[in-house]
Each structure stands twice: as C-alpha cells, then as structure tokens.
Design a protein around this motif. Structure first.
Motif, PDB file in Angstrom:
ATOM      1  N   GLY A  76       9.274 -20.475  -0.453  1.00  0.00           N
ATOM      2  CA  GLY A  76       9.211 -20.229  -1.889  1.00  0.00           C
ATOM      3  C   GLY A  76       7.876 -20.642  -2.475  1.00  0.00           C
ATOM      4  O   GLY A  76       6.917 -20.921  -1.750  1.00  0.00           O
ATOM      5  N   GLU A  77       7.835 -20.689  -3.799  1.00  0.00           N
ATOM      6  CA  GLU A  77       6.623 -21.043  -4.526  1.00  0.00           C
ATOM      7  C   GLU A  77       6.755 -22.428  -5.142  1.00  0.00           C
ATOM      8  O   GLU A  77       7.807 -22.774  -5.678  1.00  0.00           O
ATOM      9  N   ILE A  78       5.679 -23.202  -5.096  1.00  0.00           N
ATOM     10  CA  ILE A  78       5.654 -24.522  -5.706  1.00  0.00           C
ATOM     11  C   ILE A  78       5.455 -24.357  -7.213  1.00  0.00           C
ATOM     12  O   ILE A  78       4.559 -23.636  -7.648  1.00  0.00           O
ATOM     13  N   GLN A  79       6.312 -24.993  -7.988  1.00  0.00           N
ATOM     14  CA  GLN A  79       6.222 -24.955  -9.441  1.00  0.00           C
ATOM     15  C   GLN A  79       6.086 -26.385  -9.953  1.00  0.00           C
ATOM     16  O   GLN A  79       6.605 -27.316  -9.345  1.00  0.00           O
ATOM     17  N   ASN A  80       5.396 -26.560 -11.073  1.00  0.00           N
ATOM     18  CA  ASN A  80       5.350 -27.880 -11.687  1.00  0.00           C
ATOM     19  C   ASN A  80       5.618 -27.768 -13.172  1.00  0.00           C
ATOM     20  O   ASN A  80       5.444 -26.711 -13.769  1.00  0.00           O
ATOM     21  N   LYS A  81       6.083 -28.868 -13.738  1.00  0.00           N
ATOM     22  CA  LYS A  81       6.418 -28.916 -15.151  1.00  0.00           C
ATOM     23  C   LYS A  81       6.062 -30.310 -15.653  1.00  0.00           C
ATOM     24  O   LYS A  81       6.425 -31.313 -15.026  1.00  0.00           O
ATOM     25  N   LYS A  82       5.338 -30.361 -16.753  1.00  0.00           N
ATOM     26  CA  LYS A  82       4.955 -31.645 -17.338  1.00  0.00           C
ATOM     27  C   LYS A  82       6.153 -32.242 -18.066  1.00  0.00           C
ATOM     28  O   LYS A  82       6.831 -31.568 -18.841  1.00  0.00           O
ATOM     29  N   ILE A  83       6.427 -33.512 -17.804  1.00  0.00           N
ATOM     30  CA  ILE A  83       7.540 -34.213 -18.438  1.00  0.00           C
ATOM     31  C   ILE A  83       7.099 -34.629 -19.838  1.00  0.00           C
ATOM     32  O   ILE A  83       6.065 -35.283 -20.009  1.00  0.00           O
ATOM     33  N   GLU A  84       7.873 -34.241 -20.846  1.00  0.00           N
ATOM     34  CA  GLU A  84       7.488 -34.447 -22.243  1.00  0.00           C
ATOM     35  C   GLU A  84       8.117 -35.680 -22.888  1.00  0.00           C
ATOM     36  O   GLU A  84       7.604 -36.174 -23.874  1.00  0.00           O
ATOM     37  N   THR A  85       9.243 -36.170 -22.338  1.00  0.00           N
ATOM     38  CA  THR A  85       9.920 -37.306 -22.963  1.00  0.00           C
ATOM     39  C   THR A  85      10.322 -38.332 -21.917  1.00  0.00           C
ATOM     40  O   THR A  85      10.367 -38.041 -20.728  1.00  0.00           O
ATOM     41  N   GLY A  86      10.638 -39.530 -22.389  1.00  0.00           N
ATOM     42  CA  GLY A  86      11.122 -40.589 -21.499  1.00  0.00           C
ATOM     43  C   GLY A  86       9.995 -41.422 -20.918  1.00  0.00           C
ATOM     44  O   GLY A  86       8.816 -41.267 -21.269  1.00  0.00           O
ATOM     45  N   GLY A  90       4.213 -37.371 -19.486  1.00  0.00           N
ATOM     46  CA  GLY A  90       2.862 -37.085 -19.005  1.00  0.00           C
ATOM     47  C   GLY A  90       2.779 -36.848 -17.507  1.00  0.00           C
ATOM     48  O   GLY A  90       1.792 -36.291 -17.030  1.00  0.00           O
ATOM     49  N   GLN A  91       3.792 -37.262 -16.761  1.00  0.00           N
ATOM     50  CA  GLN A  91       3.814 -37.016 -15.319  1.00  0.00           C
ATOM     51  C   GLN A  91       4.328 -35.602 -15.064  1.00  0.00           C
ATOM     52  O   GLN A  91       4.873 -34.951 -15.954  1.00  0.00           O
ATOM     53  N   TYR A  92       4.123 -35.136 -13.838  1.00  0.00           N
ATOM     54  CA  TYR A  92       4.585 -33.800 -13.476  1.00  0.00           C
ATOM     55  C   TYR A  92       5.768 -33.880 -12.523  1.00  0.00           C
ATOM     56  O   TYR A  92       5.844 -34.776 -11.694  1.00  0.00           O
ATOM     57  N   MET A  93       6.677 -32.917 -12.682  1.00  0.00           N
ATOM     58  CA  MET A  93       7.825 -32.775 -11.804  1.00  0.00           C
ATOM     59  C   MET A  93       7.590 -31.495 -10.994  1.00  0.00           C
ATOM     60  O   MET A  93       7.236 -30.459 -11.552  1.00  0.00           O
ATOM     61  N   TYR A  94       7.759 -31.588  -9.685  1.00  0.00           N
ATOM     62  CA  TYR A  94       7.539 -30.438  -8.806  1.00  0.00           C
ATOM     63  C   TYR A  94       8.853 -29.937  -8.236  1.00  0.00           C
ATOM     64  O   TYR A  94       9.756 -30.716  -7.951  1.00  0.00           O
ATOM     65  N   SER A  95       8.933 -28.613  -8.088  1.00  0.00           N
ATOM     66  CA  SER A  95      10.103 -28.005  -7.462  1.00  0.00           C
ATOM     67  C   SER A  95       9.647 -26.760  -6.715  1.00  0.00           C
ATOM     68  O   SER A  95       8.516 -26.314  -6.857  1.00  0.00           O
ATOM     69  N   ILE A  96      10.543 -26.223  -5.933  1.00  0.00           N
ATOM     70  CA  ILE A  96      10.273 -25.001  -5.189  1.00  0.00           C
ATOM     71  C   ILE A  96      11.205 -23.913  -5.728  1.00  0.00           C
ATOM     72  O   ILE A  96      12.413 -24.113  -5.782  1.00  0.00           O
ATOM     73  N   HIS A  97      10.634 -22.782  -6.138  1.00  0.00           N
ATOM     74  CA  HIS A  97      11.432 -21.619  -6.520  1.00  0.00           C
ATOM     75  C   HIS A  97      11.579 -20.769  -5.269  1.00  0.00           C
ATOM     76  O   HIS A  97      10.616 -20.142  -4.817  1.00  0.00           O
ATOM     77  N   ALA A  98      12.765 -20.789  -4.697  1.00  0.00           N
ATOM     78  CA  ALA A  98      13.011 -20.152  -3.399  1.00  0.00           C
ATOM     79  C   ALA A  98      12.924 -18.635  -3.474  1.00  0.00           C
ATOM     80  O   ALA A  98      13.406 -18.017  -4.432  1.00  0.00           O
ATOM     81  N   ASN A  99      12.310 -18.062  -2.447  1.00  0.00           N
ATOM     82  CA  ASN A  99      12.279 -16.609  -2.262  1.00  0.00           C
ATOM     83  C   ASN A  99      13.150 -16.189  -1.086  1.00  0.00           C
ATOM     84  O   ASN A  99      13.577 -15.052  -1.001  1.00  0.00           O
TER      85      ASN A  99
END
Length: 131
Positions: A76-86, A90-99
């Motif tokens: 799959g593809e590596i995706q990241n998302k900036k954490i906005e609260t908590g 400011g840190q990033y969360m990474y996940s894989i969007h499976a193909n």
C-alpha cells in the motif's frame, strides 16, 4: 514518484466501521518483528505495530477473510496526518492505505518439506544471515 510500502506480519486486531460519507473502512493492526543480536551477542526482538486502512472492496475482503493471528503481506501507500489536539499536538501519525492483501498460509510442523540429509548442526536460523 513512488510511495509504496510492503509489510509482512501478523494481524493483532481488526475493526470495521462506516465513515460519514458511507465508505466502509477496515483498520488492521499489523505486527512486524525484527530479530537481531545486540553488542553483547544476545538475541533481541523488536516489534513494530502498523495501522493498515482498507477501503471499499478491500475492506469487504478484509472483514470476511482476515483474522487475528493471520500472517499477511500488505502492499500500500504510506500516509501521514498531523495531530492537531492532545499531548501529541504537532507530531505526525503514519498509516498504510492498503492496495493489496496476500494471505500467507501457515506451515504445520508435520507438513514441512523433507530436508533430505541435512544434519541439525548444518542448519541455521535467519539471525545467522549477514543481511
């Protein structure tokens, strides 16, 4: 540009839900383990957990056929998302969007292929390989 991840690991848990727009998503927690020897020669093991998102048809397949404890290969593809609260703001969360998901069958001890005349002392495990 290429953004591809290839992971082989064991399914830890699985959760399926429907998004606000009606799209079905199955989230799989996948464990990969790295084995190595530390500076003192002791065998060590490090497990990393990956968040895998499966959408639409792949979500249906994962819901029906993927089970906790299964050994699978995910592409799959590596995706990241900036954490906005908590506290992690400011840190990033990474996940894989499976193909693609490939199921790897488990080999039972009695069904392992015959190793011929290989002596026990001639065998090695993956920790002995230099790469």
């Amino acid at each position: 540009m290429i953004n591809t991840a290839l992971l082989v690991g064991y399914v830890g848990k699985k959760d399926t839900k429907t998004l606000k727009n009606g799209t079905e998503v199955t989230i799989i927690s996948l464990a990969t383990t790295k084995k190595y020897k530390d500076s003192t020669g002791q065998k060590q093991e490090q497990t990393t957990w990956h968040s895998i998102s499966c959408f639409s048809k792949l979500s249906e397949i994962a819901t029906k056929y993927v089970h906790v404890g299964d050994l699978v290969c995910i592409q799959g593809e590596i995706q990241n998302k900036k954490i906005e609260t908590g506290e992690r703001t400011g840190q990033y969360m990474y996940s894989i969007h499976a193909n693609d998901i490939k199921f790897i069958p488990k080999i039972k001890a009695e069904s392992k292929p015959n190793q011929g005349n290989v002596k026990q002392e001639d065998q090695f495990d993956n920790d002995d390989i230099a790469f």
